[in-house]
Design a protein around this motif. Structure first.
Motif, mmCIF file in Angstrom:
data_model
loop_
_atom_site.group_PDB
_atom_site.id
_atom_site.type_symbol
_atom_site.label_atom_id
_atom_site.label_comp_id
_atom_site.label_asym_id
_atom_site.label_seq_id
_atom_site.Cartn_x
_atom_site.Cartn_y
_atom_site.Cartn_z
ATOM 1 N N ALA A 254 0.827 -1.207 0.000
ATOM 2 C CA ALA A 254 0.000 0.000 0.000
ATOM 3 C C ALA A 254 0.862 1.259 0.000
ATOM 4 N N GLU A 255 1.922 1.266 0.810
ATOM 5 C CA GLU A 255 2.820 2.419 0.857
ATOM 6 C C GLU A 255 3.512 2.626 -0.492
ATOM 7 N N LEU A 256 3.951 1.544 -1.105
ATOM 8 C CA LEU A 256 4.632 1.633 -2.397
ATOM 9 C C LEU A 256 3.682 2.179 -3.461
ATOM 10 N N HIS A 257 2.448 1.701 -3.458
ATOM 11 C CA HIS A 257 1.468 2.200 -4.437
ATOM 12 C C HIS A 257 1.272 3.705 -4.290
ATOM 13 N N ASP A 258 1.103 4.177 -3.053
ATOM 14 C CA ASP A 258 0.891 5.607 -2.837
ATOM 15 C C ASP A 258 2.127 6.411 -3.218
ATOM 16 N N PHE A 259 3.295 5.889 -2.892
ATOM 17 C CA PHE A 259 4.550 6.560 -3.226
ATOM 18 C C PHE A 259 4.696 6.719 -4.741
ATOM 19 N N VAL A 260 4.421 5.651 -5.452
ATOM 20 C CA VAL A 260 4.528 5.682 -6.916
ATOM 21 C C VAL A 260 3.468 6.603 -7.506
ATOM 22 N N ASP A 261 2.230 6.477 -7.040
ATOM 23 C CA ASP A 261 1.113 7.213 -7.622
ATOM 24 C C ASP A 261 1.165 8.708 -7.309
ATOM 25 N N GLU A 262 1.568 9.055 -6.099
ATOM 26 C CA GLU A 262 1.513 10.448 -5.683
ATOM 27 C C GLU A 262 2.812 11.221 -5.898
ATOM 28 N N ASP A 263 3.949 10.517 -5.955
ATOM 29 C CA ASP A 263 5.236 11.200 -6.058
ATOM 30 C C ASP A 263 6.022 10.850 -7.323
ATOM 31 N N LEU A 264 6.257 9.558 -7.523
ATOM 32 C CA LEU A 264 7.172 9.167 -8.603
ATOM 33 C C LEU A 264 6.596 9.389 -9.993
ATOM 34 N N PHE A 265 5.291 9.261 -10.146
ATOM 35 C CA PHE A 265 4.697 9.507 -11.466
ATOM 36 C C PHE A 265 4.884 10.959 -11.905
ATOM 37 N N LYS A 266 4.964 11.868 -10.924
ATOM 38 C CA LYS A 266 5.207 13.272 -11.256
ATOM 39 C C LYS A 266 6.641 13.487 -11.730
ATOM 40 N N LEU A 267 7.562 12.704 -11.177
ATOM 41 C CA LEU A 267 8.970 12.848 -11.543
ATOM 42 C C LEU A 267 9.341 12.039 -12.774
ATOM 43 N N TYR A 268 8.636 10.935 -12.996
ATOM 44 C CA TYR A 268 8.934 10.054 -14.123
ATOM 45 C C TYR A 268 7.651 9.759 -14.909
ATOM 46 N N PRO A 269 7.058 10.783 -15.535
ATOM 47 C CA PRO A 269 5.770 10.579 -16.214
ATOM 48 C C PRO A 269 5.844 9.640 -17.417
ATOM 49 N N LYS A 270 6.986 9.515 -18.059
ATOM 50 C CA LYS A 270 7.102 8.713 -19.274
ATOM 51 C C LYS A 270 7.042 7.213 -19.009
ATOM 52 N N VAL A 271 7.279 6.781 -17.755
ATOM 53 C CA VAL A 271 7.285 5.341 -17.453
ATOM 54 C C VAL A 271 6.038 4.925 -16.681
ATOM 55 N N LYS A 272 5.070 5.811 -16.604
ATOM 56 C CA LYS A 272 3.876 5.563 -15.795
ATOM 57 C C LYS A 272 3.168 4.267 -16.168
ATOM 58 N N ASP A 273 3.055 3.987 -17.460
ATOM 59 C CA ASP A 273 2.311 2.808 -17.915
ATOM 60 C C ASP A 273 3.079 1.496 -17.750
ATOM 61 N N SER A 274 4.322 1.583 -17.339
ATOM 62 C CA SER A 274 5.138 0.369 -17.220
ATOM 63 C C SER A 274 5.186 -0.184 -15.797
ATOM 64 N N VAL A 275 4.661 0.543 -14.826
ATOM 65 C CA VAL A 275 4.767 0.139 -13.426
ATOM 66 C C VAL A 275 3.705 -0.913 -13.079
ATOM 67 N N LYS A 276 4.139 -1.932 -12.343
ATOM 68 C CA LYS A 276 3.218 -2.959 -11.871
ATOM 69 C C LYS A 276 3.644 -3.412 -10.479
ATOM 70 N N ILE A 277 2.655 -3.595 -9.603
ATOM 71 C CA ILE A 277 2.905 -4.097 -8.247
ATOM 72 C C ILE A 277 2.143 -5.406 -8.079
ATOM 73 N N THR A 278 2.856 -6.467 -7.682
ATOM 74 C CA THR A 278 2.247 -7.783 -7.500
ATOM 75 C C THR A 278 2.486 -8.264 -6.078
ATOM 76 N N LEU A 279 1.443 -8.780 -5.451
ATOM 77 C CA LEU A 279 1.539 -9.346 -4.110
ATOM 78 C C LEU A 279 1.252 -10.842 -4.190
ATOM 79 N N LEU A 280 2.207 -11.657 -3.770
ATOM 80 C CA LEU A 280 2.068 -13.113 -3.801
ATOM 81 C C LEU A 280 1.787 -13.634 -2.398
#
Length: 485
Positions: free
Chosen positions: A240-266
């Motif tokens: 959950a923390e990683l999702h929020d970090f990516v969605d709220e912060d990193l997508f703003k800094l790295y907008p070109k790779v937004k569609d390539s990110v995936k989070i999987t929980l096993l």
């Protein structure tokens, strides 16, 4: 526990176990709250210790570890009649529930640590701290062998030996890899502050690598595929923390790779957060589904390489693999190598943790105690002490037991044997008088009298409610343990 003060419990302990010559009392509350530590003489109604000015040599207590259990012990240790030596590879206490927040910068690492020396410096107790790692426990000679945790050459002086009168093992545990190939070499763990800081760096580095212009879309997706193994509290919170970090912060800094990110929980089980209420489990799974976190249930990891993770579906045994950029392994705990070695010394092979009695005394040892994730409590069975319980309650030595006689000691019995209270609760009985009446039939309460055989029959099912308990703060906050030596 149950409203008793520390002194009341000590006094009651003397009357209830008058044959004991000495007592050591420890209680632990989650979050580092209450700890009491004292020695008592059974001939007195209150505990007494020899003051240091009498010239009697102080007994040395060695504490291994500065985690939740060890630090809780130290924070509330107020008896000056002991010489306390604390040994730990880290010189601080870490508030571990916030480690997932540190991985994503929601909380700074400095905000969840407290130096051990700050905790003990104002204590009216002789406490010395040594930043070192214990690598061997010699129970026979009452010694611990340690080495400095600093990466410096001290000309052979980095190792030292320390003797003890009483040893408190609170070393915690390591991440459990279940001997899965490739986990140690390729996965990140989340047990220490350094682990959280390392994960944060790896996440940032993954986005930087994925932003390079010469990568294929397939490679970019692999690098930005974050896999969390384990659907327990730590794994779920990190996801959950990683999702929020990516969605709220990193997508703003790295907008070109937004569609390539995936989070999987096993998760190998049927649901995540199995230890919680089903409503919490359902909410978490639904929330992850809305957020786009891919939760794969019934997936057991069988192998991890530097670029791929292999899983087996529970049930049909089908094996598959998926490429990844970073794996965080969070699947429970296992004992440290030193704990395993010590378990062999005291004859506790084939166990997952150090077995202690209900007073946290290590089984097979007289002066060593263990608490926290490195230990588990073997609760004593009622039927083992049935004769002693009956004799204690039968104060008039009539050979039979009335409701009134037993109710005078029922509180003490429930404290030492928690399964008794659990049994009464499950049977919806108000007190033990109801149980005695059930054994004799529907008669007036004052007329109920049981001999020892009938008493055994009445208690025969109580131990079925008993479970071995982990010696963690969450469990210990309910009990005041009387540790006998």
């Amino acid at each position: 526990m149950r409203g008793y003060t520390f002194y009341e419990r000590v006094s009651r302990a003397f009357h209830d176990y008058s044959s004991l010559s000495k007592l050591i009392v420890i209680s632990t509350v989650g979050g580092g709250s209450l700890i009491a530590y004292s020695e008592a003489n059974a001939s007195s109604d209150a505990y007494s210790v020899a003051p240091p000015e009498m010239g009697i040599k102080k007994k040395k207590v060695v504490v291994l570890g500065t985690g939740w259990a060890g630090t809780s012990f130290l924070k509330n240790l107020n008896n000056p009649s002991y010489d306390v030596q604390v040994i730990s590879p880290r010189n601080y206490f870490a508030f571990t529930p916030l480690l997932p927040s540190v991985t994503c910068g929601t909380v700074e690492a400095r905000s969840i640590v407290e130096p051990v020396r700050n905790i003990v410096r104002k204590k009216n107790v002789d406490i010395c701290f040594w930043e070192a790692e214990c690598f061997k426990i010699d129970a026979e000679n009452k010694k611990v062998y340690c080495r400095s945790s600093q990466n410096t050459n001290l000309n052979g002086k980095e190792e030292f030996c320390m003797d003890y009168d009483y040893l408190v093992i609170a070393m915690g545990a390591r991440a459990n890899t279940f001997n899965t190939p490739g986990v140690e070499e390729n996965c990140n763990f989340l047990k220490e502050v350094e682990d959280a800081q390392r994960i944060r760096r790896n996440v940032i580095e993954s986005f930087e690598k994925a932003s390079l212009p010469n990568l294929s879309d397939e490679e970019r997706k692999r690098i930005l595929h974050f896999v969390i193994v384990g659907g327990g509290p730590t794994g779920v919170e990190f996801a959950a923390e990683l999702h929020d970090f990516v969605d709220e912060d990193l997508f703003k800094l790295y907008p070109k790779v937004k569609d390539s990110v995936k989070i999987t929980l096993l998760e190998a089980a049927d649901h995540i957060l199995n230890m919680f209420d089903k409503r919490i489990t359902a909410f978490a799974e639904e929330k992850f589904s809305r957020d786009g976190i891919d939760v794969k249930l019934g997936s057991m990891v069988v192998k991890v390489t530097d670029k791929e993770i292999f899983t087996k579906v529970r049930g049909n045994g089908e094996t598959s693999s998926m490429p990844y950029g970073m794996v965080v392994w969070s699947t429970g705990i296992a004992p440290h190598a030193i704990i395993k070695d010590f378990m062999k010394q005291v004859g506790q092979t084939n166990r997952r943790a150090l077995a202690t009695d209900e007073w946290l005394r290590v089984e097979g040892s007289d002066s060593i105690y263990a608490l926290g994730d490195c230990a588990t409590v073997n609760q004593r069975r009622v039927m083992e002490d049935i004769a002693a319980i009956f004799s204690k309650a039968d104060k008039d030595n009539s050979g039979t037991l009335t409701v009134k006689e037993f109710q005078e000691v029922i509180k003490d019995i429930c404290e030492r044997y928690p399964q008794v209270e659990l049994y009464l609760k499950n049977k919806k009985m108000g007190d033990f008088g109801d149980l005695l009446k059930e054994a004799k039939g529907d008669v007036a309460q004052d007329a109920v009298e049981l001999n020892i055989e009938e008493f055994k029959k009445a208690l025969s099912e109580v131990d079925s409610q008993m479970k071995n308990l982990p010696a963690t703060a969450q469990v210990l906050h309910r009990f005041l343990y009387i540790m006998i030596f």
